[in-house]
Design a protein around this motif. Structure first.
Motif, PDB file in Angstrom:
ATOM      1  N   TYR A  45       0.642  -1.223   0.000  1.00 41.71           N
ATOM      2  CA  TYR A  45       0.015  -0.100  -0.239  1.00 41.71           C
ATOM      3  C   TYR A  45       0.795   1.203   0.226  1.00 41.71           C
ATOM      4  O   TYR A  45       0.375   2.275  -0.507  1.00 41.71           O
ATOM      5  CB  TYR A  45      -0.836  -0.147   1.289  1.00 41.71           C
ATOM      6  N   ASN A  46       2.259   1.227   0.508  1.00 44.37           N
ATOM      7  CA  ASN A  46       2.991   2.416   0.648  1.00 44.37           C
ATOM      8  C   ASN A  46       3.971   2.609  -0.417  1.00 44.37           C
ATOM      9  O   ASN A  46       4.793   3.361  -0.322  1.00 44.37           O
ATOM     10  CB  ASN A  46       3.479   2.424   1.984  1.00 44.37           C
TER      11      ASN A  46
ATOM     12  N   THR B  83       4.412   3.072  -4.933  1.00 48.37           N
ATOM     13  CA  THR B  83       3.762   3.157  -6.286  1.00 48.37           C
ATOM     14  C   THR B  83       4.214   1.987  -7.011  1.00 48.37           C
ATOM     15  O   THR B  83       5.062   1.229  -6.892  1.00 48.37           O
ATOM     16  CB  THR B  83       4.362   4.402  -7.066  1.00 48.37           C
TER      17      THR B  83
ATOM     18  N   GLU C 100      -9.442   2.302  -3.968  1.00 47.16           N
ATOM     19  CA  GLU C 100      -9.051   2.273  -2.685  1.00 47.16           C
ATOM     20  C   GLU C 100      -9.474   3.253  -1.790  1.00 47.16           C
ATOM     21  O   GLU C 100      -8.817   3.835  -0.894  1.00 47.16           O
ATOM     22  CB  GLU C 100      -7.670   2.177  -2.572  1.00 47.16           C
TER      23      GLU C 100
ATOM     24  N   ARG D  68       1.388   6.206  -2.255  1.00 44.26           N
ATOM     25  CA  ARG D  68       0.813   5.170  -2.908  1.00 44.26           C
ATOM     26  C   ARG D  68       0.780   5.562  -4.561  1.00 44.26           C
ATOM     27  O   ARG D  68       0.485   4.679  -5.305  1.00 44.26           O
ATOM     28  CB  ARG D  68      -0.719   4.705  -2.429  1.00 44.26           C
ATOM     29  N   TYR D  69       0.450   6.857  -4.686  1.00 42.35           N
ATOM     30  CA  TYR D  69       0.342   7.384  -6.082  1.00 42.35           C
ATOM     31  C   TYR D  69       1.171   8.283  -6.656  1.00 42.35           C
ATOM     32  O   TYR D  69       1.581   9.179  -5.688  1.00 42.35           O
ATOM     33  CB  TYR D  69      -1.156   7.885  -6.056  1.00 42.35           C
TER      34      TYR D  69
END
Lengths: 381, 381
Positions: free
Chosen positions: A127-128, A130, A257, A284-285
């Motif tokens: 989750y953390n 990219t 998400e 994440r992004y």
């Protein structure tokens, strides 16, 4: 006729692009150059500095024989989908070879593609991190290199897409000229500058781009009243994030998400786009991904809609000279997707709907002429 | 304590309103005056010249003891639903009598209400006449009068709603003061002018309203930087009409008979709101109705959503003095709907959701302070 393809944003068209077109023709020994060009929004989800017609005209005035539009369903996408769409267009256009810049043109990209096919997919759920981070950790392990430069990443995408689509196409990466993509200053002693440096020059009203773009671009840029960017789009994005039901926002392409909750909450307080995008950002992004999602929200593109458009390419002709016209005539018989010279009601509501909406948004933003209805391909003498 | 109710927009609060408050108290012999006031949009679907907090403050400074907000599900509606909502609020607030202006205060409105119950409903399907036209043809036939003036129409609505709700409420129509609702000029020799004349004066920057509004309103209007109206809302409306799917537009409240297709098509070309609304207009719809539908589109209010909110009233307190506070204390026990002093997350997403969204739109339009979150009722000394 033998054609070489280039994929471009021409945002705006500059001397580096001109050089690239000449090199492409030289290396490939093709008769004509076909440019597959993004419409009114870039891969990163930003409105282009000039509309697609001006940019197509600039290309035609500088060595391109045929310009077609890369549909938004391909053009505003992460690299692998962008590349896949571009390869689809090349195949449909009957193009024999494609020349593109890469920071490491000497790499064996086919080898990297083979390495990727053995990656562990469960790593991508972290989750953390990219996607790019996880991808590169695995690529480094398998091949000793990392894909970190934007044109290397795209090059990899082209090779991968050719492999997946079994496309009959020569892929020819070339070293990019001695200017860095991220350079924000124009060096007036030189003839080449990055497109972003040129855009900044227009934005700041320094307008010192005369040595680095051809005459046609000089004329087009001189007509601009400022540069509309996400600061001007933000009121609409903000409006939509606040007023649309969370359920509707949840159906937007790449809204995953729970990002819709985050975006809605931040929009309620963020007064400008910079503030908004910084507050929405997480590990994440990437910014590029988030800006693209902003554009999908703005154009209200649902997941289902994007997928349907991705599966239904079409070729929109923006302009040609007489060589381009002859070539078009040749390939018309073999293309398996519609080749479109003029927008009509059926296309507007069907195959070309996303591009039509993007054009309307661009018109509203820039108060430009109609982008799609009543437009005919440019014919260059 | 005996309370008299008034229903108002106070857009902005002027001497005529002040006079009305005094008369209401006098005629009804009430201890206190309760104003049920529209929020940030008028019945006609226009943004108010000043936000609801400024207008509530003006009312409290000029004889009103308690100001509550008429929810948008009641306030931005045709007369009969507006009136029905207002009567609901009066009942919940335990108010004994209600005083309101009417052009023909002498009429027997109860008689008109009884006459209407015998109308032939099939007449209302005529495609080329507004509801009001058909209604008046039948009323003329049955009673010899026509309801054509705005306050007569509202008065009729109040009587009808009282009848339908069996509301225990005295209805007291009074003759309006000698100024016409549609007067667009302020006569500086007199102390009364219409609210629209005052708004025009601010819009045109003549600012000659000093003799016709109380000091508090003078102060508030002096702080305005222009007046935001549908010209400023139109870019958002246009955006939504162009980008939203036709199916989504079809779910909007009062979007009937294919109006969504007409609105979408006109938005694609109309460059400003005047052009838009004139092109959308047909004999079938009044301008007021169309402007309200524009607001429903803008706030993305679906049919189901509006109906749910109409069925679930709540009382939002905007301000009070100590008499109003005492009264509030008294009625709290008997009210059957929530009495709300502060917005919270549950209200924001529930009962008060439409008003919350309207407030956010108003904030975006006027760059005013937050309209709902973190606001507390005004306490007037």
């Amino acid at each position: 006729m033998k054609a070489v393809g280039v994929v471009a944003e021409y945002n705006p068209f500059h001397n580096g692009h001109h050089y690239h077109i000449n090199r492409a023709k030289e290396i490939s020994r093709a008769d004509i150059v076909v440019a597959v060009m993004s419409g009114n929004f870039t891969q990163r989800g930003e409105p282009t500095i000039l509309d697609k017609w001006h940019r197509a005209q600039e290309a035609l005035a500088n060595g391109v024989d045929l310009v077609v539009e890369l549909p938004l369903a391909f053009s505003v996408q992460p690299a692998h989908l962008f590349a896949s769409g571009a390869i689809t267009m090349m195949t449909e256009l009957g193009i024999q070879s494609m020349v593109f810049g890469a920071e490491h043109a000497e790499w064996d990209f086919d080898k990297l593609v083979r390495a990727e096919s053995k990656f562990k997919s469960n790593q991508f759920d972290r989750y953390n991190a990219t996607y790019a981070t996880v991808f590169n950790e695995q690529l480094q392990e398998a091949t000793g290199v990392q894909l970190t430069e934007p044109n290397d990443i795209l090059a990899f995408g082209y090779f991968k897409a050719r492999y997946e689509q079994a496309a009959p196409l020569d892929l020819i990466p070339i070293r990019r000229l001695g200017t860095h993509y991220h350079d924000l200053q124009i060096n007036e002693q030189r003839q080449i500058a990055s497109a972003s440096a040129i855009r900044e020059s227009v934005k700041d009203r320094r307008n010192n781009y005369q040595t680095v773009v051809p005459q046609r671009t000089i004329n087009d840029l001189a007509e601009l009243n400022g540069v509309a960017d996400w600061n001007e789009l933000y009121p609409y994005l903000r409006y939509q994030l606040i007023q649309a039901p969370i359920k509707t926002l949840g159906t937007i392409y790449q809204m995953a998400e729970g990002l819709e909750f985050r975006m809605k909450a931040v929009a309620e307080t963020a007064e400008n786009f910079d503030e908004f995008i910084h507050e929405v950002k997480t590990k994440r992004y990437t910014y590029s991904r988030l800006i693209r999602v902003c554009l999908y929200v703005l154009l209200q593109i649902t997941d289902a809609e994007m997928k349907a458009h991705f599966e239904s390419p079409y070729i929109r002709i923006l302009g040609f000279n007489r060589h381009g016209q002859t070539y078009l005539h040749e390939i018309k018989k073999q293309a398996t997707v519609p080749i479109v010279a003029r927008m009509n009601r059926e296309l507007k509501n069907g195959l070309a709907n996303l591009d039509y909406r993007a054009g309307k948004m661009y018109e509203q933003l820039n108060r430009t002429e109609l982008q799609d209805m009543r437009r005919q391909p440019i014919i260059q003498d």
